[in-house]
Motif scaffolding. Structure first.
Motif, PDB file in Angstrom:
ATOM      1  N   CYS A 155       0.838  -1.211   0.000  1.00 51.22           N
ATOM      2  CA  CYS A 155       0.000   0.000   0.000  1.00 51.22           C
ATOM      3  C   CYS A 155       0.865   1.251   0.000  1.00 51.22           C
ATOM      4  O   CYS A 155       0.558   2.219  -0.694  1.00 51.22           O
ATOM      5  CB  CYS A 155      -0.936   0.005   1.206  1.00 51.22           C
ATOM      6  SG  CYS A 155      -2.285  -1.169   1.075  1.00 51.22           S
ATOM      7  N   PHE A 181       2.322   1.617  -3.503  1.00 48.30           N
ATOM      8  CA  PHE A 181       1.274   2.049  -4.427  1.00 48.30           C
ATOM      9  C   PHE A 181       0.946   3.524  -4.208  1.00 48.30           C
ATOM     10  O   PHE A 181       0.853   4.295  -5.179  1.00 48.30           O
ATOM     11  CB  PHE A 181       0.022   1.189  -4.231  1.00 48.30           C
ATOM     12  CG  PHE A 181      -1.094   1.554  -5.155  1.00 48.30           C
ATOM     13  CD1 PHE A 181      -1.087   1.130  -6.473  1.00 48.30           C
ATOM     14  CD2 PHE A 181      -2.154   2.335  -4.715  1.00 48.30           C
ATOM     15  CE1 PHE A 181      -2.114   1.477  -7.336  1.00 48.30           C
ATOM     16  CE2 PHE A 181      -3.179   2.686  -5.564  1.00 48.30           C
ATOM     17  CZ  PHE A 181      -3.160   2.248  -6.878  1.00 48.30           C
ATOM     18  N   VAL A 228       1.816   5.782  -7.413  1.00 48.02           N
ATOM     19  CA  VAL A 228       0.648   6.194  -8.183  1.00 48.02           C
ATOM     20  C   VAL A 228       0.107   7.531  -7.699  1.00 48.02           C
ATOM     21  O   VAL A 228      -0.225   8.393  -8.509  1.00 48.02           O
ATOM     22  CB  VAL A 228      -0.444   5.107  -8.112  1.00 48.02           C
ATOM     23  CG1 VAL A 228      -1.712   5.565  -8.787  1.00 48.02           C
ATOM     24  CG2 VAL A 228       0.059   3.828  -8.753  1.00 48.02           C
TER      25      VAL A 228
END
Length: 147
Positions: free
Chosen positions: A82, A85, A89
């Motif tokens: 997480c 990411f 992103v």
């Protein structure tokens, strides 16, 4: 930049807490391979922050940094993924987009300056051409003949 630092800090505290909790609850031998690995990657707040910065910037391999956390509990792998990411992103793409937008704006300004320079040169050449023909018009009729 502050957002990136804050996210790194929060996850570093979380992984440091996981390391400390594991060492206290499990009463591990301080010389075990898992303990040494946990201490190397997440043994202090500064080391945890450095580890998290290194994995997003290419200074450390994900697998090396996540392996000791997976040995503690697989749920930490989920939090680590997480984090990655979120950083790749969410945050880093926004930061990179800002830099690209700034660079594009600078290029547009350079292009505008180049166009303005070309216009000034055309005007200069047009004025010189007018002066040449005015000088060539000996009898001041506004026309040129072959003589």
């Amino acid at each position: 930049m502050m957002l990136i630092s804050l996210i790194i800090y929060v996850f570093a505290v979380f992984f440091l807490g996981a390391t400390v909790e594991h060492l206290i609850l499990e009463h591990h031998d301080m010389n075990s391979e898992l303990t040494e690995s946990l201490m190397y990657w997440y043994g202090s707040l500064s080391r945890s922050m450095l580890t998290l910065f290194m994995v997003i910037s290419g200074g450390a391999d994900w697998n090396d940094a996540i392996e000791p956390l997976m040995d503690v509990d697989s749920v930490y792998m989920l939090f680590f993924v997480c984090y990655m990411f979120l950083m790749f992103v969410g945050v880093l793409n926004v930061v990179f987009a800002h830099f690209v937008a700034s660079a594009t704006e600078i290029i547009a300004q350079d292009q505008e300056a180049l166009v303005n320079h070309e216009i000034r040169e055309w005007r200069f050449y047009a004025e010189r051409l007018r002066a040449f023909f005015k000088h060539a018009d000996i009898n001041k009729t506004g026309t040129l003949n072959r003589e």
